[in-house]
Design a protein around this motif. Structure first.
Motif, PDB file in Angstrom:
ATOM      1  N   GLN A 127       0.469 -16.034  -9.974  1.00  0.00           N
ATOM      2  CA  GLN A 127      -0.717 -15.340  -9.449  1.00  0.00           C
ATOM      3  C   GLN A 127      -0.330 -14.295  -8.409  1.00  0.00           C
ATOM      4  O   GLN A 127      -1.042 -14.101  -7.421  1.00  0.00           O
ATOM      5  N   ALA A 128       0.774 -13.647  -8.626  1.00  0.00           N
ATOM      6  CA  ALA A 128       1.240 -12.689  -7.614  1.00  0.00           C
ATOM      7  C   ALA A 128       1.512 -11.314  -8.207  1.00  0.00           C
ATOM      8  O   ALA A 128       1.272 -10.298  -7.567  1.00  0.00           O
ATOM      9  N   LEU A 129       2.021 -11.283  -9.447  1.00  0.00           N
ATOM     10  CA  LEU A 129       2.513 -10.011  -9.979  1.00  0.00           C
ATOM     11  C   LEU A 129       1.425  -9.085 -10.509  1.00  0.00           C
ATOM     12  O   LEU A 129       1.712  -7.947 -10.863  1.00  0.00           O
ATOM     13  N   HIS A 130       0.166  -9.527 -10.554  1.00  0.00           N
ATOM     14  CA  HIS A 130      -0.893  -8.572 -10.892  1.00  0.00           C
ATOM     15  C   HIS A 130      -1.349  -7.817  -9.632  1.00  0.00           C
ATOM     16  O   HIS A 130      -2.199  -6.943  -9.707  1.00  0.00           O
ATOM     17  N   TRP A 131      -0.764  -8.182  -8.484  1.00  0.00           N
ATOM     18  CA  TRP A 131      -0.960  -7.390  -7.263  1.00  0.00           C
ATOM     19  C   TRP A 131       0.077  -6.283  -7.248  1.00  0.00           C
ATOM     20  O   TRP A 131       1.274  -6.545  -7.225  1.00  0.00           O
ATOM     21  N   LEU A 132      -0.380  -5.055  -7.247  1.00  0.00           N
ATOM     22  CA  LEU A 132       0.537  -3.917  -7.244  1.00  0.00           C
ATOM     23  C   LEU A 132       1.167  -3.728  -5.860  1.00  0.00           C
ATOM     24  O   LEU A 132       0.635  -4.204  -4.854  1.00  0.00           O
ATOM     25  N   SER A 133       2.286  -3.008  -5.819  1.00  0.00           N
ATOM     26  CA  SER A 133       2.912  -2.707  -4.526  1.00  0.00           C
ATOM     27  C   SER A 133       2.030  -1.745  -3.722  1.00  0.00           C
ATOM     28  O   SER A 133       2.095  -1.706  -2.504  1.00  0.00           O
TER      29      SER A 133
END
Lengths: 368, 368
Positions: B154-160
């Motif tokens: 649940q972390a990598l759909h947050w963009l940089s």
């Protein structure tokens, strides 16, 4: 380890967190002077004693450093940078065109330490991969043979606990009316000394598992000159002064008399001889160097406010743990401490005939 | 690395810290259901795909696991325990009387994450040595070839970052009147998709350096069913709902209209096909499995208060970063959100025709 479990040991107190005006981060000038005084020694010793041709040593291109008792900065960053510069220099001069070395640095302190502040104040650019490791260093914190250099400054004279005899009114070692191992009672000194020996032994055994053969450990620790009692030093006088403030506070009903009677500082300053004997009898490490550090601050007469805020940043946590997080009471204790300190300023600084010593110790892990 | 410097990247926002009633630690039931749903898959895949006879793999008896985007617990402890049990089982069945394996677990999240709470809530007894690693996972965080299993839930759909075109009124990709990539504008979708590809590629490149050959990576990430737009899903509707609340708040003068216009969520839900293509073209990892997770919560009608507090624990940080830490304004935004949510409860839950998907992906690092 498959069926073993690791307990996260951890004192419930730490240096004052955050980076505000009362934080340890803003009140650790003495500790910084210590790191400054040690800088040259550390650099020289690493260049001389670290051996990248040691087969135990050079199995990968990751070099791991741990600071045991790092607190919330910024001194730890200064010391780590110093260590890395020396290691990098030695690596690139001892080996011919070696592959680049990568540094991983572990910042360890008790669970109660303010790691958020530590991480928020990490230098934005650094030459290492950083990690925080929560837990008491009087226990295992790392896998076997994974550290190359361990560092611990101003941490190991803090015991894992107050020896129980000194707060037991039925024991001959009951430390009635005092909060520290002043050295005047043989029974009290014996109890503190036994706890210290046990703690240092535990520390060395844990590190012996974690540090590779040939790995180094730098220890900076407060101690006493030969034949001098704690009560004869400036530091001892200030601790006794805190004790007398607590007694005053009990009389005023700010804290309970029972709480004051059962309070002792988990601090022990040993002589060089005593410390050497513990390390030798432990047997896992060779003493490569044992020396004195002389920060300039000890010989200066300090501004009262400055001295009190430095003292409070270190000691507030241990008082909170025992007396509770009653900010009112703590405020009163330290206000009284500051007033008494100011009133007795002349006699304090002129009454000091001795100073404690900060020892610089370099250990090398024996090849297993 | 000798002459290189590592930048501690790090978003300035994180999940809500602490462990109080509004904390992420107390409001991450959805994420916990995800971890529950993934438990069996992770166990089975590790038993099947982890190979201790791989020569790249078994150079020491330390097994290193990292959770990228761990937040402040407690789900990360649950997932790590699950991974360790599977690894330990495989180790002891694949090898004959092997020496005990020691686990070192690294909990990674941005510098703003509440590591103090994470460390304070570490299980008192655990089978691993714990460390916290602060910094953005869109960059290097570990030395080369030192991790055996990486996990990210649940972390990598947050963009940089939010792609800059979508908040630029002069760009054809300007996302006027919306705070998310709803999928209805091709230009907006293209900008978000390019940012996502760039971020996943950066993530995979960094991990490829850090994970040993043959090492595994488990990724749980939100995405979309084929051919479905974000705006057609329940999650998309809720995000659009937040956007409409912000517009209402601007009308009431709680936040400025300019701030609302320049706000977009740094979130992107991709399709399975898009994600697969990014991983394949990156080339460092083989896709061993790509599957769907179906937590039960998505099909339940949620209690409004519960849903809002779960939502707030995740989204408050990103709002604070953009609108400032004005607690009054934030309170008003979420109160309005809760009220609107309650008022439209029936139409929200009956209007949903599609749900987003949480993908379970198992990657294996190609032997270099």
């Amino acid at each position: 380890m498959a069926n073993e479990e690791i307990k996260t040991l951890g004192g419930s107190w730490a240096m004052v967190g955050g980076d505000g005006p009362s934080s340890y981060a803003q009140n650790s000038n003495y500790q910084r002077e210590m790191a400054d005084a040690a800088k040259g020694m550390i650099h020289g010793e690493i260049i001389e004693k670290l051996d990248f041709n040691d087969p135990h040593f050079n199995s990968s291109n990751t070099f791991r450093i741990a600071d045991f008792g790092c607190s919330a900065g910024p001194n730890t960053f200064f010391s780590v940078k110093n260590i890395i510069e020396a290691v990098d220099h030695k690596y690139n001069t001892q080996l011919h065109n070696p592959p680049p070395l990568e540094f991983q640095v572990f910042f360890n302190d008790v669970v109660a330490n303010d790691f958020n502040t530590l991480f928020n104040t990490l230098p934005s650019f650094q030459k290492y991969f950083a990690a925080g490791v929560p837990g008491s260093f009087y226990g295992r914190l790392f896998p076997k043979s994974t550290l190359h250099i361990a560092y611990s400054s101003q941490a190991l004279h803090w015991l894992s606990k107050v020896p129980k005899e000194v707060v037991d009114s039925k024991s001959p070692a009951w430390n009635k009316g005092s909060i520290l191992c002043s050295g005047t009672s043989k029974e009290v000194a014996k109890a503190y000394s036994a706890q210290f020996k046990n703690d240092i032994d535990t520390f060395l055994n844990a590190r012996a598992q974690e540090i590779v053969g040939g790995g180094l450990m730098v220890i900076i620790i407060a101690g006493l000159p030969d034949g001098i009692l704690m009560s004869e030093t400036g530091a001892g006088m200030i601790y006794e002064f805190l004790g007398s403030c607590l007694i005053d506070m009990a009389k005023l009903g700010v804290v309970s008399k029972e709480k004051v009677d059962s309070f002792n500082l988990p601090l022990y300053y040993s002589s060089a001889k005593e410390l050497e004997e513990i390390i030798r009898s432990n047997g896992h490490f060779c003493i490569e160097r044992m020396d004195k550090l002389n920060p300039r601050m000890l010989v200066k007469k300090l501004n009262v406010e400055f001295a009190v805020s430095q003292f409070r940043a270190v000691f507030q946590g241990v008082l909170e743990e025992h007396f509770g997080r009653d900010q009112d009471a703590l405020e009163k204790i330290f206000q009284h401490f500051a007033k008494k300190f100011a009133d007795n300023y002349y006699s304090i600084f002129n009454g000091i005939r001795h100073q404690h010593i900060d020892f610089f110790i370099l250990l090398k892990h024996n090849i297993n």
